[in-house]
Design a protein around this motif. Structure first.
Motif, PDB file in Angstrom:
ATOM      1  N   GLU A  20      44.001  44.724  30.100  1.00  0.00           N
ATOM      2  CA  GLU A  20      42.629  44.583  31.021  1.00  0.00           C
ATOM      3  C   GLU A  20      41.547  45.356  30.178  1.00  0.00           C
ATOM      4  O   GLU A  20      40.538  44.859  29.858  1.00  0.00           O
ATOM      5  N   LYS A  23      40.786  43.175  27.027  1.00  0.00           N
ATOM      6  CA  LYS A  23      39.923  42.079  27.388  1.00  0.00           C
ATOM      7  C   LYS A  23      38.485  42.537  27.600  1.00  0.00           C
ATOM      8  O   LYS A  23      37.395  41.863  27.086  1.00  0.00           O
ATOM      9  N   LYS A  46      27.095  40.352  31.751  1.00  0.00           N
ATOM     10  CA  LYS A  46      27.500  39.724  32.923  1.00  0.00           C
ATOM     11  C   LYS A  46      29.110  39.480  32.952  1.00  0.00           C
ATOM     12  O   LYS A  46      29.822  39.617  33.956  1.00  0.00           O
ATOM     13  N   ASP A  50      31.431  41.195  35.702  1.00  0.00           N
ATOM     14  CA  ASP A  50      32.163  40.203  36.622  1.00  0.00           C
ATOM     15  C   ASP A  50      33.821  40.459  36.360  1.00  0.00           C
ATOM     16  O   ASP A  50      34.539  40.328  37.221  1.00  0.00           O
ATOM     17  N   TYR A  51      34.282  40.582  35.030  1.00  0.00           N
ATOM     18  CA  TYR A  51      35.594  40.874  34.895  1.00  0.00           C
ATOM     19  C   TYR A  51      36.219  42.099  35.673  1.00  0.00           C
ATOM     20  O   TYR A  51      37.152  42.166  36.263  1.00  0.00           O
ATOM     21  N   TYR A  52      35.254  43.483  35.396  1.00  0.00           N
ATOM     22  CA  TYR A  52      35.412  44.511  35.948  1.00  0.00           C
ATOM     23  C   TYR A  52      35.831  44.414  37.595  1.00  0.00           C
ATOM     24  O   TYR A  52      36.727  44.966  38.139  1.00  0.00           O
ATOM     25  N   LYS A  53      34.577  43.764  38.013  1.00  0.00           N
ATOM     26  CA  LYS A  53      34.454  43.397  39.524  1.00  0.00           C
ATOM     27  C   LYS A  53      35.834  42.627  39.978  1.00  0.00           C
ATOM     28  O   LYS A  53      36.437  43.040  41.106  1.00  0.00           O
ATOM     29  N   GLU A  54      36.231  41.678  39.238  1.00  0.00           N
ATOM     30  CA  GLU A  54      37.338  40.958  39.530  1.00  0.00           C
ATOM     31  C   GLU A  54      38.804  41.851  39.616  1.00  0.00           C
ATOM     32  O   GLU A  54      39.258  41.694  40.566  1.00  0.00           O
ATOM     33  N   ILE A  55      38.769  42.700  38.672  1.00  0.00           N
ATOM     34  CA  ILE A  55      39.905  43.375  38.740  1.00  0.00           C
ATOM     35  C   ILE A  55      39.967  44.698  39.658  1.00  0.00           C
ATOM     36  O   ILE A  55      41.007  45.067  40.316  1.00  0.00           O
ATOM     37  N   THR A  56      39.043  45.272  39.827  1.00  0.00           N
ATOM     38  CA  THR A  56      38.626  46.744  40.422  1.00  0.00           C
ATOM     39  C   THR A  56      38.034  46.556  42.008  1.00  0.00           C
ATOM     40  O   THR A  56      38.239  47.285  42.713  1.00  0.00           O
ATOM     41  N   GLY A  57      37.134  45.276  42.147  1.00  0.00           N
ATOM     42  CA  GLY A  57      36.636  45.145  43.310  1.00  0.00           C
ATOM     43  C   GLY A  57      35.262  45.840  43.329  1.00  0.00           C
ATOM     44  O   GLY A  57      34.456  45.965  44.485  1.00  0.00           O
ATOM     45  N   GLU A  59      31.502  46.758  41.628  1.00  0.00           N
ATOM     46  CA  GLU A  59      30.297  46.234  40.906  1.00  0.00           C
ATOM     47  C   GLU A  59      29.559  47.008  40.428  1.00  0.00           C
ATOM     48  O   GLU A  59      29.135  48.125  40.766  1.00  0.00           O
TER      49      GLU A  59
END
Ligand SMILES: [Zn+2]
Ligand SMILES: [Zn+2]
Length: 102
Positions: A20, A23, A46, A50-57, A59
């Motif tokens: 992670e 990436k 962006k 977005d990637y961090y949000k996808e993994i951690t929820g 923003e």
């Protein structure tokens, strides 16, 4: 992903680990070389956000916040209080003063 105490935010935050983090570094450098990125961090990075949000929820609006939430940066957790040693070379815990067994 792993919830760890962040010394900068002074709270528990979700941090990236292993692939992670790898990436995230990739997306960061893509953001820097993005010709249509515009001037705001939010549009330029962006993909990373977005990637961090996808993994951690969570923003985040600034890439610097994400890039200091990398598990490997902080070294292992303290045997006594569970907070990560601030760096991988720290000789004692900044949280409880526990001397690290090396
Ligand atoms: Zn933090
Ligand atoms: Zn400790």
């Amino acid at each position: 992903m792993k919830i760890l105490w962040c010394w900068r935010c002074r709270m528990d935050v979700p941090m990236l680990e292993g692939d992670e983090a790898k990436k995230a570094y990739e997306l960061l450098s893509e953001g820097f070389s993005n010709p249509d990125g515009g001037s705001s961090f939010k549009s330029r990075f962006k993909a990373l956000i977005d990637y961090y949000k996808e993994i951690t929820g969570v923003e985040e609006s600034h890439p610097n916040v994400i890039m200091h939430h990398i598990v490997e940066t902080y070294g292992p957790p303290c045997e006594k209080c569970g907070k990560p040693y601030r760096t991988s070379k720290a000789s004692f815990c900044a949280g409880c003063g526990n001397k690290r067994k090396l």
